[in-house]
Design a protein around this motif. Structure first.
Motif, short mmCIF file in Angstrom:
data_model
loop_
_atom_site.label_atom_id
_atom_site.label_comp_id
_atom_site.label_asym_id
_atom_site.label_seq_id
_atom_site.Cartn_x
_atom_site.Cartn_y
_atom_site.Cartn_z
N THR A 264 0.50 -1.56 -0.08
CA THR A 264 0.36 -0.10 0.15
C THR A 264 1.12 1.30 -0.04
O THR A 264 0.47 2.41 -0.32
CB THR A 264 -1.04 -0.04 1.83
OG1 THR A 264 -1.48 -1.26 1.07
CG2 THR A 264 -1.64 1.42 1.56
N GLY A 325 -9.52 2.31 1.87
CA GLY A 325 -9.30 1.62 0.35
C GLY A 325 -10.41 2.56 -0.32
O GLY A 325 -9.91 2.47 -2.06
N SER A 327 -10.88 5.57 -0.73
CA SER A 327 -10.53 6.59 -1.17
C SER A 327 -9.51 6.82 -2.10
O SER A 327 -9.08 7.36 -3.32
CB SER A 327 -9.88 7.63 0.03
OG SER A 327 -10.83 7.29 1.31
N TYR A 328 -9.26 5.23 -2.28
CA TYR A 328 -7.60 5.39 -3.09
C TYR A 328 -7.72 5.16 -4.43
O TYR A 328 -7.89 4.88 -5.48
CB TYR A 328 -6.67 3.95 -2.40
CG TYR A 328 -5.43 4.62 -1.74
CD1 TYR A 328 -4.55 5.34 -1.80
CD2 TYR A 328 -5.43 4.28 -0.45
CE1 TYR A 328 -3.38 5.82 -1.27
CE2 TYR A 328 -4.06 4.27 0.32
CZ TYR A 328 -2.98 5.17 -0.45
OH TYR A 328 -2.79 5.45 0.97
N LEU A 329 -9.42 4.44 -4.43
CA LEU A 329 -10.29 3.68 -6.03
C LEU A 329 -10.55 5.26 -6.52
O LEU A 329 -10.56 5.16 -7.23
CB LEU A 329 -10.98 2.75 -5.19
CG LEU A 329 -11.69 2.14 -6.39
CD1 LEU A 329 -11.44 1.68 -7.47
CD2 LEU A 329 -13.44 1.70 -5.77
N ASN A 361 -5.44 10.63 1.91
CA ASN A 361 -5.23 9.20 2.25
C ASN A 361 -4.26 8.91 2.35
O ASN A 361 -4.35 8.20 3.72
CB ASN A 361 -5.98 8.61 0.98
CG ASN A 361 -6.65 7.84 1.02
OD1 ASN A 361 -7.03 7.16 2.22
ND2 ASN A 361 -6.65 6.64 0.46
N SER A 425 -5.38 0.34 -3.34
CA SER A 425 -6.94 0.77 -2.55
C SER A 425 -6.76 -1.04 -2.31
O SER A 425 -7.42 -1.38 -1.21
CB SER A 425 -7.60 0.14 -3.78
OG SER A 425 -9.56 0.04 -3.18
#
Length: 439
Positions: A264, A325, A327-329, A361, A425
């Motif tokens: 990550t 997760g 937010s990364y997406l 994030n 994510s």
């Protein structure tokens, strides 16, 4: 029952300390992060000017490599400092880190060749790498348990605001004063060091772990802390094992989480440093003037700072893992959509959401890690996560520099960032949940 009493005791001791100690620690850590963000972000802000410098005659590949030198230093710095902070203490680690990167900013301003400049940036990166794990550990330790995500988010917005400050000053000063002047500004954080020496308390957890109980008691008496509650929070620390923090990361209980968090961090750092290094130049290449392209960098980090405060409140209420997760997406989708021509308003919205999902994030990710691991290993866990993550940070500027130097369509650069967001994510969502804890 005992666990509930422990949490109640810690909460009470933190509530008493908020008016004095928590605010004091957060202010010092915020200012340190502000300096850290300015130092690292200013290179991306001045990069278009550096590429125009006929004396240095940098190619995009060379410029990307120089941008990665500081990140390579941060790799060593985060791993080294994140480990030795459990040996020498949080306070003096922060002082050392601030001093190193402040001095190297002045030296970089005087550099006469790209090679000298790159080496100085590498040394400065070692100092930069020590700020985040140290400031994070101190903030988490002296924050109320129920409000840790939000208070940590407040502290870590200093990083985004530091990058924003660099973008704003570049818009105002770069054309008339040149890039060296902006690096001279970066030496000012060294003025913070005497105040940290005089007023910043050492970590009570660290002092207790080193059997320096008398010093710990003095701090607790001064700031009205409950030392018994802090001792209970220390839990299973082994005072004879100085490397317990490091060994915990590779224990059977934590090894899967450690590896997934490293993935990550690698993808997250790829996003952050790739975007902060190349976004102004990418937007300039797309036809925006220098001032406008810098404003995209400002938007990227300003929305990250504001969005993180809101997300910090949400994380304290509903937990961090799924929020991170998602937010990364979101960042992956928005960055991919930047490859499609849109109105200027839509572009700013997409850049803003991408900033929250990447830069902002990662602030939530850091808070998540410091809560996931116990007090005796949180600085080490964060230091190693950030250190290994520098692999992605180093790769981002170089890979995008290669894509741009080959004259490839810019959409490939955006898609590369989008893939990194998707992998970040997936990896965070696969981290094993901790029993009976909402983090």
């Amino acid at each position: 029952m005992e666990k509930n009493r422990l949490k109640e005791g810690i909460a009470i001791h933190h509530k008493v300390s908020i008016p004095s100690l928590t605010v004091l620690v957060v202010i010092f850590c915020f200012l340190s992060m502000l300096a850290d963000g300015y130092d690292l972000g200013i290179y991306g802000a001045v990069l278009p000017k550096l590429l125009e410098d006929k004396q240095w005659a940098l190619s995009p590949v060379q410029a990307g490599a120089i941008g990665s030198y500081a990140l390579l230093g941060m790799l060593f710095g985060a791993i080294m400092v994140g480990t030795i902070t459990d040996l020498i203490g949080r306070k003096w680690t922060l002082i050392f880190s601030l001093t190193v990167f402040s001095i190297t900013m002045g030296l970089a301003a005087m550099a006469q060749t790209p090679e000298t400049f790159g080496f100085i940036r590498f040394v400065g990166g070692i100092g930069l790498g020590g700020v985040i794990p140290t400031a994070s550990a101190l903030t988490i330790e002296y924050s109320p348990v129920q409000r840790r995500s939000f208070i940590y988010a407040v502290m870590f917005t200093g990083y985004s605001f530091g990058i924003v400050l660099g973008a704003v000053l570049s818009i105002l000063l770069l054309q008339n004063h040149g890039w060296r002047f902006l690096f001279w500004i970066g030496i000012l954080p060294i003025l913070l060091v005497p105040f940290i020496i005089l007023y910043m308390p050492e970590s009570v957890n660290f002092l207790l772990a080193r059997n320096r109980k008398e010093e710990a008691e003095k701090i607790c008496e001064r700031y009205h802390l409950n030392i018994k509650a802090i001792e209970m929070e220390e839990g299973q620390r082994d005072p004879k094992n100085k490397w317990q923090g490091l060994s915990t990361l590779f224990s059977r209980k934590y090894i899967r989480a450690t590896l997934l968090l490293w993935v990550t961090y690698c993808m997250s750092m790829f996003l952050i440093y790739g975007l902060n290094t190349w976004l102004p130049q990418m937007m300039k290449k797309a036809g925006y003037p220098l001032g406008s392209s810098l404003s995209f960098m400002l938007t990227l980090n300003l929305t990250a700072a504001v969005g993180t405060l809101i997300a910090g409140l949400a994380a304290d209420r509903w937990g961090s893992q799924r929020l991170i997760g998602f937010s990364y997406l979101l960042a992956a989708i928005c960055i991919a959509l930047l490859s499609v021509k849109s109105s200027i308003f839509v572009v700013y919205v997409l850049v803003g959401l991408a900033g929250f999902g990447s830069v902002g994030n990662t602030q939530l990710l850091n808070a998540y890690v410091t809560k996931y691991f116990s007090s005796h290993s949180r600085a080490t866990a964060l230091g190693w996560g950030l250190g290994v993550g520098r692999i992605g940070a180093i790769s981002g500027p170089i890979i995008i520099g290669l894509l741009m130097s080959k004259g490839m369509n810019q959409m490939f650069s955006f898609y590369t960032f989008a893939i990194a967001g998707l992998l970040a994510s997936l990896s965070i969502l696969l981290v094993p949940k901790k029993d009976n804890e909402m983090i």
